[in-house]
Design a protein around this motif. Structure first.
Motif, PDB file in Angstrom:
ATOM      1  N   LEU A  62      63.224 -16.792  56.794  1.00 51.71           N
ATOM      2  CA  LEU A  62      64.591 -17.089  56.351  1.00 51.71           C
ATOM      3  C   LEU A  62      65.600 -16.564  57.361  1.00 51.71           C
ATOM      4  CD1 LEU A  62      66.589 -18.129  54.236  1.00 51.71           C
ATOM      5  CD2 LEU A  62      66.337 -15.927  53.035  1.00 51.71           C
ATOM      6  N   ARG A  63      65.379 -15.343  57.844  1.00 48.94           N
ATOM      7  CA  ARG A  63      66.266 -14.792  58.870  1.00 48.94           C
ATOM      8  C   ARG A  63      66.285 -15.685  60.105  1.00 48.94           C
ATOM      9  NH1 ARG A  63      64.296 -11.811  62.822  1.00 48.94           N
ATOM     10  NH2 ARG A  63      62.579 -11.003  61.530  1.00 48.94           N
TER      11      ARG A  63
ATOM     12  N   LEU B 127      60.888 -13.310  54.406  1.00 48.13           N
ATOM     13  CA  LEU B 127      62.212 -12.863  54.832  1.00 48.13           C
ATOM     14  C   LEU B 127      62.426 -13.139  56.315  1.00 48.13           C
ATOM     15  CD1 LEU B 127      62.389  -9.447  52.936  1.00 48.13           C
ATOM     16  CD2 LEU B 127      63.949 -11.373  52.598  1.00 48.13           C
TER      17      LEU B 127
ATOM     18  N   ILE C 296      69.628  -9.741  56.208  1.00 44.12           N
ATOM     19  CA  ILE C 296      68.207  -9.887  55.892  1.00 44.12           C
ATOM     20  C   ILE C 296      67.369  -8.964  56.769  1.00 44.12           C
ATOM     21  CG2 ILE C 296      66.260 -11.503  55.902  1.00 44.12           C
ATOM     22  CD1 ILE C 296      68.359 -13.708  55.237  1.00 44.12           C
TER      23      ILE C 296
ATOM     24  N   LEU D  50      70.424 -11.165  48.667  1.00 46.76           N
ATOM     25  CA  LEU D  50      70.117 -12.595  48.698  1.00 46.76           C
ATOM     26  C   LEU D  50      71.023 -13.362  47.742  1.00 46.76           C
ATOM     27  CD1 LEU D  50      66.213 -12.906  48.857  1.00 46.76           C
ATOM     28  CD2 LEU D  50      67.865 -13.572  50.613  1.00 46.76           C
TER      29      LEU D  50
ATOM     30  N   CYS E  91      66.980 -13.698  41.697  1.00 42.01           N
ATOM     31  CA  CYS E  91      67.549 -12.378  41.979  1.00 42.01           C
ATOM     32  C   CYS E  91      67.941 -11.653  40.696  1.00 42.01           C
ATOM     33  CB  CYS E  91      68.737 -12.508  42.922  1.00 42.01           C
ATOM     34  SG  CYS E  91      68.274 -13.102  44.570  1.00 42.01           S
TER      35      CYS E  91
ATOM     36  N   GLN F  73      65.132 -21.271  52.743  1.00 43.27           N
ATOM     37  CA  GLN F  73      64.976 -21.598  54.165  1.00 43.27           C
ATOM     38  C   GLN F  73      64.775 -23.090  54.377  1.00 43.27           C
ATOM     39  OE1 GLN F  73      61.222 -20.243  55.738  1.00 43.27           O
ATOM     40  NE2 GLN F  73      61.327 -21.831  57.327  1.00 43.27           N
TER      41      GLN F  73
ATOM     42  N   VAL G  11      67.916 -19.474  43.647  1.00 38.90           N
ATOM     43  CA  VAL G  11      67.747 -18.156  44.264  1.00 38.90           C
ATOM     44  C   VAL G  11      68.531 -17.108  43.490  1.00 38.90           C
ATOM     45  CG1 VAL G  11      68.139 -16.794  46.359  1.00 38.90           C
ATOM     46  CG2 VAL G  11      67.267 -19.130  46.542  1.00 38.90           C
TER      47      VAL G  11
ATOM     48  N   CYS H  24      62.825 -17.197  48.990  1.00 36.27           N
ATOM     49  CA  CYS H  24      63.156 -17.214  50.422  1.00 36.27           C
ATOM     50  C   CYS H  24      62.682 -18.495  51.080  1.00 36.27           C
ATOM     51  CB  CYS H  24      62.520 -16.006  51.123  1.00 36.27           C
ATOM     52  SG  CYS H  24      63.308 -14.428  50.766  1.00 36.27           S
ATOM     53  N   HIS H  25      61.480 -18.919  50.731  1.00 37.70           N
ATOM     54  CA  HIS H  25      60.931 -20.137  51.336  1.00 37.70           C
ATOM     55  C   HIS H  25      61.764 -21.365  50.976  1.00 37.70           C
ATOM     56  CE1 HIS H  25      57.475 -18.544  53.339  1.00 37.70           C
ATOM     57  NE2 HIS H  25      56.916 -18.061  52.242  1.00 37.70           N
TER      58      HIS H  25
ATOM     59  N   GLU I  75      64.554  -6.204  55.688  1.00 34.72           N
ATOM     60  CA  GLU I  75      63.181  -6.184  56.205  1.00 34.72           C
ATOM     61  C   GLU I  75      62.791  -4.771  56.630  1.00 34.72           C
ATOM     62  OE1 GLU I  75      61.924  -9.555  58.881  1.00 34.72           O
ATOM     63  OE2 GLU I  75      64.072  -9.993  58.742  1.00 34.72           O
TER      64      GLU I  75
END
Length: 468
Positions: free
Chosen positions: A165-166, A162, A206, A286, A335, A382, A331, A378-379, A210
């Protein structure tokens, strides 16, 4: 083959197998998902940490010998290092509240320890899965503790994903800081903003998650290890719980503490419902961000088209040149899966009865999937999407100069009624709002253009301060 036995009778076990009779029966009884505990490496490592801590505590309290404790510890270290995980052969979904997984661990560790001592597998008179590896424990405290450790490990991995990604969204926010666009509410044109502000909002969403995830990780640190079967500590020596818990904290690096009430902690799995709810929250947000990216990039000619996502693959088997937003789409699907897992975990937590919840294997598997799949999602979002996003600056600039929504910014200067008159006339005539304002005698074009610029339109009070 070697022959092992339990109270149900003898059973042949392959010589190469570190698992034994209990695991073999579980394999026969639970041919459910085709996924074995070997596919949950964090849980295997966590079980090894629990067994190593128990061995150390049992040695200190005189329950097992130095030789037994050392061999068990070495066997556990091999599992922690990632070796022999393929020996965890039982299905992830099983009856028995995790007993099959616990016994799979006990048998593998016992036979590894025997091998370390130079003895053949199955010499349980020297190191026994129950009497020595499982000493002072029950499945009902060892397994939930391991699930909490594994979940804690998974949370740390997801937090890292996360954060990355942020960071990608924040980098784009900086890149797009001065690009004006029209914001939208209810899919209709609203007021001006910068593309950077839009991406900053994604980053902040995001960041909020976290923080919630970090807070929920503390719930995984309150454990019932030492409570044995129902929390009373039966079959554990006096003082065991006060030795084993700090030992586990030191060995695993997880700041675990003894639950305030071991009986309550053995029957209550509410912490898993809580962490699942946080994972659902992350998934929902997300998915919303992915929806926004798909909307903003829709087109390329007949859609919104504010941004361009990187082209990752051909989008159609029939339409040449078509490219689809496949990364946000995948994604979204992860989710949806996590939201479904939350429903399953909710029912499993609710289904517990009296002093034990029999459905923790489902919780463990669902949490493992949610954590690992969200991290991977997330990876890919990103690396394969956000880092390559481009602004469609020409289109955004044209829309800003054409948009009648800019008159909203004039409300504090000329009042709502005059601003509405400009907007209505501009919409009907198709003329630019600056020209309409001048024709209506409200404001000349030069004044209008001087006011409608990025730093004035997107900063509170800047427009009225300039006018004054």
């Amino acid at each position: 083959m070697r022959q092992e036995h339990d109270f149900l009778g003898p059973k042949d076990i392959p010589d190469h197998a570190y698992w034994g009779v209990h695991s073999a029966r579980a394999v026969e009884n639970f041919p459910i998902t085709g996924h074995t505990v070997a596919q949950m490496p964090a849980l295997v490592r966590a079980l090894a940490h629990v067994k190593q801590a128990a061995a150390a505590a049992n040695l200190r309290l005189g329950v097992i010998s130095q030789t037994q404790a050392d061999a068990i510890a070495q066997a556990c270290q091999r599992l922690i290092a990632g070796q022999h995980h393929e020996q965890f052969v039982v299905d992830v979904i099983q009856g028995g509240a995790g007993t099959s997984t616990n016994m799979n661990a006990n048998e593998v560790i016992a036979n590894l320890a025997l091998e370390i001592l130079g003895l053949p597998k199955g010499r349980y008179d020297v190191i026994h899965p129950n009497d020595h590896v499982n000493a002072s424990q029950s499945t009902n405290d060892a397994y939930p503790t391991a699930v909490k450790l594994a979940t804690y490990f998974g949370i740390q991995d997801l937090l890292a994903a996360l954060a990355a990604l942020r960071g990608a969204f924040q980098a784009k926010a900086g890149e797009f800081a001065h690009i004006l666009k029209i914001g939208r509410t209810q899919l209709q044109d609203a007021v001006p903003m910068t593309l950077g502000q839009e991406f900053t909002a994604f980053a902040q969403m995001i960041a909020d998650d976290e923080q919630r995830l970090r807070e929920s990780a503390t719930l995984m640190c309150e454990i019932n290890l030492g409570g044995t079967a129902i929390g009373t500590g039966i079959n554990a020596p006096v003082g065991y719980v006060d030795v084993v818990v700090p030992t586990l904290a030191a060995l695993s690096g997880v700041p675990v503490v003894k639950a305030r009430d071991l009986i309550a902690a053995t029957g209550d799995t509410g912490a898993f419902a809580d962490i699942s709810g946080i994972l659902k929250r992350i998934a929902v947000k997300l998915s919303k961000i992915s929806n926004d990216l798909r909307l903003l990039s829709s087109g390329p000619q007949a859609g919104v088209g504010d941004i361009r996502l990187p082209a990752r693959q051909a989008g159609s088997s029939i339409m040449p040149g078509k490219v689809n937003p496949v990364i946000p789409e995948v994604v979204n699907q992860v989710c949806f899966e996590v939201i479904g897992h939350d429903a399953a975990i909710t029912m499993a937590v609710e289904g517990g009865q009296l002093q034990l919840n029999a459905f923790e294997p489902l919780m463990a598997w669902a949490l493992h999937q949610s954590l690992s799949h969200l991290g991977r999602a997330c990876h890919t979002l990103q690396r394969n999407c956000v880092e390559g996003i481009e602004a469609n600056t020409a289109l955004l600039d044209a829309r800003i100069h054409e948009s009648v929504t800019l008159v909203t910014a004039l409300n504090p200067l000329i009042g709502y009624e005059k601003a509405a008159q400009i907007a209505k006339t501009a919409m009907a005539s198709g003329k630019p709002i600056a020209l309409v304002a001048e024709e209506l005698g409200i404001m000349d074009q030069a004044q209008m253009r001087a006011l409608l610029v990025a730093d004035k339109l997107t900063t509170p009070g800047a427009l009225t301060a300039t006018a004054a």
